[in-house]
Design an enzyme around this catalytic site. Structure first.
Site, PDB file in Angstrom:
ATOM      1  N   ARG A  73      32.950  52.094  31.438  1.00 45.35           N
ATOM      2  CA  ARG A  73      33.571  51.411  30.282  1.00 45.35           C
ATOM      3  C   ARG A  73      32.255  50.981  29.490  1.00 45.35           C
ATOM      4  O   ARG A  73      32.375  50.094  28.495  1.00 45.35           O
ATOM      5  CB  ARG A  73      34.236  50.061  30.929  1.00 45.35           C
ATOM      6  CG  ARG A  73      35.489  50.415  31.374  1.00 45.35           C
ATOM      7  CD  ARG A  73      36.352  49.071  31.481  1.00 45.35           C
ATOM      8  NE  ARG A  73      37.696  49.145  32.153  1.00 45.35           N
ATOM      9  CZ  ARG A  73      37.651  49.306  33.694  1.00 45.35           C
ATOM     10  NH1 ARG A  73      36.739  48.966  34.319  1.00 45.35           N
ATOM     11  NH2 ARG A  73      38.882  49.489  34.014  1.00 45.35           N
TER      12      ARG A  73
ATOM     13  N   LYS B  91      29.181  56.510  15.565  1.00 43.33           N
ATOM     14  CA  LYS B  91      30.277  57.358  15.583  1.00 43.33           C
ATOM     15  C   LYS B  91      30.185  58.236  16.741  1.00 43.33           C
ATOM     16  O   LYS B  91      29.117  59.179  16.822  1.00 43.33           O
ATOM     17  CB  LYS B  91      30.422  58.229  14.250  1.00 43.33           C
ATOM     18  CG  LYS B  91      31.424  57.284  13.355  1.00 43.33           C
ATOM     19  CD  LYS B  91      31.729  58.266  12.124  1.00 43.33           C
ATOM     20  CE  LYS B  91      32.518  57.702  11.205  1.00 43.33           C
ATOM     21  NZ  LYS B  91      33.034  58.636   9.981  1.00 43.33           N
TER      22      LYS B  91
ATOM     23  N   GLU C  76      23.988  66.896   4.335  1.00 45.76           N
ATOM     24  CA  GLU C  76      24.098  65.523   4.667  1.00 45.76           C
ATOM     25  C   GLU C  76      23.089  64.723   3.790  1.00 45.76           C
ATOM     26  O   GLU C  76      23.583  63.399   3.609  1.00 45.76           O
ATOM     27  CB  GLU C  76      23.976  65.204   6.159  1.00 45.76           C
ATOM     28  CG  GLU C  76      25.319  65.698   6.849  1.00 45.76           C
ATOM     29  CD  GLU C  76      26.668  65.169   6.628  1.00 45.76           C
ATOM     30  OE1 GLU C  76      26.525  64.330   6.041  1.00 45.76           O
ATOM     31  OE2 GLU C  76      27.350  65.504   7.599  1.00 45.76           O
TER      32      GLU C  76
ATOM     33  N   LYS D  46      22.510  55.011   4.682  1.00 46.30           N
ATOM     34  CA  LYS D  46      23.338  54.862   5.901  1.00 46.30           C
ATOM     35  C   LYS D  46      23.421  53.390   6.639  1.00 46.30           C
ATOM     36  O   LYS D  46      24.237  52.818   6.801  1.00 46.30           O
ATOM     37  CB  LYS D  46      23.183  55.950   6.688  1.00 46.30           C
ATOM     38  CG  LYS D  46      24.517  55.980   7.883  1.00 46.30           C
ATOM     39  CD  LYS D  46      24.780  57.134   8.295  1.00 46.30           C
ATOM     40  CE  LYS D  46      26.003  57.025   9.267  1.00 46.30           C
ATOM     41  NZ  LYS D  46      26.352  58.453  10.107  1.00 46.30           N
TER      42      LYS D  46
ATOM     43  N   GLU E 217      34.417  51.601   9.799  1.00 39.19           N
ATOM     44  CA  GLU E 217      34.893  52.485   8.701  1.00 39.19           C
ATOM     45  C   GLU E 217      36.417  51.865   8.479  1.00 39.19           C
ATOM     46  O   GLU E 217      37.392  52.725   8.118  1.00 39.19           O
ATOM     47  CB  GLU E 217      35.163  53.882   9.034  1.00 39.19           C
ATOM     48  CG  GLU E 217      35.185  54.978   7.852  1.00 39.19           C
ATOM     49  CD  GLU E 217      35.126  56.317   8.539  1.00 39.19           C
ATOM     50  OE1 GLU E 217      33.935  56.756   8.568  1.00 39.19           O
ATOM     51  OE2 GLU E 217      36.126  56.950   8.713  1.00 39.19           O
TER      52      GLU E 217
ATOM     53  N   ARG F 130      32.461  52.495   4.497  1.00 42.03           N
ATOM     54  CA  ARG F 130      31.915  53.486   5.207  1.00 42.03           C
ATOM     55  C   ARG F 130      32.622  54.704   4.926  1.00 42.03           C
ATOM     56  O   ARG F 130      31.997  55.667   5.165  1.00 42.03           O
ATOM     57  CB  ARG F 130      32.004  53.258   6.662  1.00 42.03           C
ATOM     58  CG  ARG F 130      31.096  54.009   7.543  1.00 42.03           C
ATOM     59  CD  ARG F 130      30.851  53.772   8.930  1.00 42.03           C
ATOM     60  NE  ARG F 130      30.089  54.716   9.617  1.00 42.03           N
ATOM     61  CZ  ARG F 130      29.682  54.516  11.076  1.00 42.03           C
ATOM     62  NH1 ARG F 130      29.841  53.425  11.609  1.00 42.03           N
ATOM     63  NH2 ARG F 130      29.041  55.337  11.657  1.00 42.03           N
TER      64      ARG F 130
ATOM     65  N   ASN G  59      31.901  60.049   3.935  1.00 39.07           N
ATOM     66  CA  ASN G  59      32.719  61.376   4.340  1.00 39.07           C
ATOM     67  C   ASN G  59      32.953  62.040   3.029  1.00 39.07           C
ATOM     68  O   ASN G  59      33.924  62.928   2.964  1.00 39.07           O
ATOM     69  CB  ASN G  59      34.108  60.885   4.865  1.00 39.07           C
ATOM     70  CG  ASN G  59      33.663  60.480   6.152  1.00 39.07           C
ATOM     71  OD1 ASN G  59      33.209  61.144   7.193  1.00 39.07           O
ATOM     72  ND2 ASN G  59      34.437  59.158   6.449  1.00 39.07           N
TER      73      ASN G  59
ATOM     74  N   HIS H  18      33.687  65.767   3.376  1.00 32.74           N
ATOM     75  CA  HIS H  18      33.999  66.035   4.907  1.00 32.74           C
ATOM     76  C   HIS H  18      35.716  66.222   5.019  1.00 32.74           C
ATOM     77  O   HIS H  18      36.224  66.956   6.018  1.00 32.74           O
ATOM     78  CB  HIS H  18      33.891  64.994   5.479  1.00 32.74           C
ATOM     79  CG  HIS H  18      32.472  64.810   5.798  1.00 32.74           C
ATOM     80  ND1 HIS H  18      31.635  64.591   4.837  1.00 32.74           N
ATOM     81  CD2 HIS H  18      31.599  64.619   6.945  1.00 32.74           C
ATOM     82  CE1 HIS H  18      30.257  64.495   5.144  1.00 32.74           C
ATOM     83  NE2 HIS H  18      30.206  64.536   6.586  1.00 32.74           N
TER      84      HIS H  18
ATOM     85  N   HIS I 109      36.121  69.283   7.001  1.00 36.44           N
ATOM     86  CA  HIS I 109      36.512  69.550   8.425  1.00 36.44           C
ATOM     87  C   HIS I 109      37.709  70.547   8.526  1.00 36.44           C
ATOM     88  O   HIS I 109      37.983  71.151   9.436  1.00 36.44           O
ATOM     89  CB  HIS I 109      37.164  68.078   8.789  1.00 36.44           C
ATOM     90  CG  HIS I 109      35.895  67.318   9.113  1.00 36.44           C
ATOM     91  ND1 HIS I 109      36.365  65.740   9.308  1.00 36.44           N
ATOM     92  CD2 HIS I 109      34.606  67.328   9.283  1.00 36.44           C
ATOM     93  CE1 HIS I 109      34.993  65.190   9.682  1.00 36.44           C
ATOM     94  NE2 HIS I 109      34.134  66.226   9.670  1.00 36.44           N
TER      95      HIS I 109
ATOM     96  N   HIS J 157      28.555  72.515  10.720  1.00 38.17           N
ATOM     97  CA  HIS J 157      29.045  71.586  10.043  1.00 38.17           C
ATOM     98  C   HIS J 157      28.826  71.206   8.593  1.00 38.17           C
ATOM     99  O   HIS J 157      29.421  70.905   7.656  1.00 38.17           O
ATOM    100  CB  HIS J 157      28.939  70.118  10.783  1.00 38.17           C
ATOM    101  CG  HIS J 157      29.359  68.885  10.296  1.00 38.17           C
ATOM    102  ND1 HIS J 157      30.756  68.657  10.108  1.00 38.17           N
ATOM    103  CD2 HIS J 157      28.809  67.809   9.767  1.00 38.17           C
ATOM    104  CE1 HIS J 157      30.768  67.203   9.665  1.00 38.17           C
ATOM    105  NE2 HIS J 157      29.578  66.572   9.484  1.00 38.17           N
TER     106      HIS J 157
END
Length: 377
Positions: free
Chosen positions: A137, A159, A201, A243, A253, A257, A261, A264, A268, A281
């Site tokens: 955990r 993330k 990026e 960032k 997010e 935030r 993206n 993206h 994606h 990517h």
């Protein structure tokens, strides 16, 4: 979005030699260390969580270059230093890799204080962070990004995720590292294609947050691709500052935030549609930014010159500006409907409403279809 922190200028990091950019998240706060020779600098490793065991997670490309250097430093702080070396590539970012990391931890009787160290690019960072989030955990981890993309984006902000056949990064958790150690010297061994992928990026931070940085990138793109040390140092520094500012206000997010993206949603879909690993990517994000820029123009948010400007800069970075037509418009749309930003099946895009300011918007399918067709080949 113009309230982002002011930058000390391109000479700032070069003069300082070693910069720390703070991520302010109350009891989850940490620093991004940026500089040269950080892997062999003692202060990079001081003040980390104490434990009996440290586990370095890397891949078959990065491990021969840097694993022993990092392990030697960690042996000064941990009685036991283990390593997990995974295959290299986006196509391996799944449950099998998590199983290997977990098995190493369990076989070593690793306890809840064990510290994981992610040594590699964004794929290694994402998987190591996810493993750290779920093992017992939650155990501490440290990001040691060795690619430009990881240094300016994926290692920062907590993330973590793995891919699913139906969508990229769909299984994951928000889980912050204890520290990010971005040694700029590791960029020397980066293949040209990976460098260009990282520049995608970097580029995104201009239109979403800092118009002056966008202009700086246009003036310095040739220097960046030539790996000029001062240019790369400033690009990493400014990207991390922006960032850090965004993540400090919206860790999970829920609002602001999401602007990170930009490009993206389209990107994606390209990655998933082609099959993970076919395009890097950053390559998919670069092309995605061209498409998102066009959508910004078609919705009347930006003038046509913006699309031309972004297309030229992304092309100069060595990135593709046309998506593969083989994906097909319908599949493209369907993949975007399962994007994490979609709501009730409605695709939502990060768009630019003025230079340095982004906005979340939906758009009619017919308009999005026109964009896909216009930028596919």
């Amino acid at each position: 979005m113009n309230a982002t922190p002011s930058s000390p200028g391109a000479a700032g990091l070069a003069a300082a030699g070693h910069l720390r950019v703070p991520i302010a998240l109350d009891d989850r706060s940490y620093d991004i260390h940026i500089g040269r020779s950080l892997l062999t600098t003692a202060s990079s490793w001081e003040g980390l969580p104490k434990a009996r065991c440290a586990v370095i997670v890397s891949n078959e490309t990065v491990a021969p270059l840097y694993l022993e250097t990092v392990a030697a430093r960690l042996r000064d702080h941990y009685a036991q230093v283990l390593s997990v070396v995974l295959p290299d590539g986006e196509q391996y970012k799944g449950w099998d890799a998590i199983e290997r990391i977990a098995s190493t931890l369990l076989q070593a009787a690793a306890d809840r204080k064990t510290v994981l160290f992610a040594l590699g690019g964004g794929v290694i960072g994402d998987m190591t962070g996810f493993a750290a989030a779920i093992y017992m955990r939650g155990v501490p981890f440290v990001q040691i990004p060795t690619t430009l993309l990881a240094q300016v984006d994926s290692s920062v902000g907590g993330k973590t995720a793995i891919n699913h056949a139906l969508g990229k990064n769909m299984l994951g958790a928000f889980y912050q590292p204890q520290r990010v150690i971005a040694d700029l010297d590791t960029l020397r061994t980066l293949p040209d294609r990976e460098l260009s992928a990282g520049l995608a990026e970097v580029i995104k931070y201009g239109p979403i947050a800092d118009a002056n940085f966008l202009a700086w990138l246009e003036a310095n793109m040739d220097a960046l691709r030539a790996r000029d040390p001062s240019a790369l140092a400033y690009a990493v520094q400014r990207s991390c500052e922006i960032k850090a500012w965004v993540v400090g206000q919206d860790e999970r997010e829920s609002g602001l935030r999401a602007i990170l993206n930009f490009g993206h949603t389209f990107g994606h879909a390209i990655e998933t549609g082609l099959g993970y690993g076919e395009w890097l990517h950053g390559e998919a994000v670069g092309c995605g930014m061209v498409m998102a820029s066009d959508l910004s123009v078609r919705l009347g948010l930006m003038p046509p010159e913006f699309l031309a400007r972004m297309t030229a800069l992304i092309g100069r970075a060595g990135l593709p500006v046309k998506a593969p037509a083989s994906i097909g418009v319908e599949r493209f749309l369907n993949l975007m409907r399962v994007d994490k930003k979609a709501e009730d099946g409605e695709i939502r895009f990060v768009l630019i409403e003025r230079l340095g300011q982004a906005v979340m918007r939906s758009a009619p399918d017919a308009l999005v279809t026109d964009v896909i067709r216009q930028h596919s080949a």
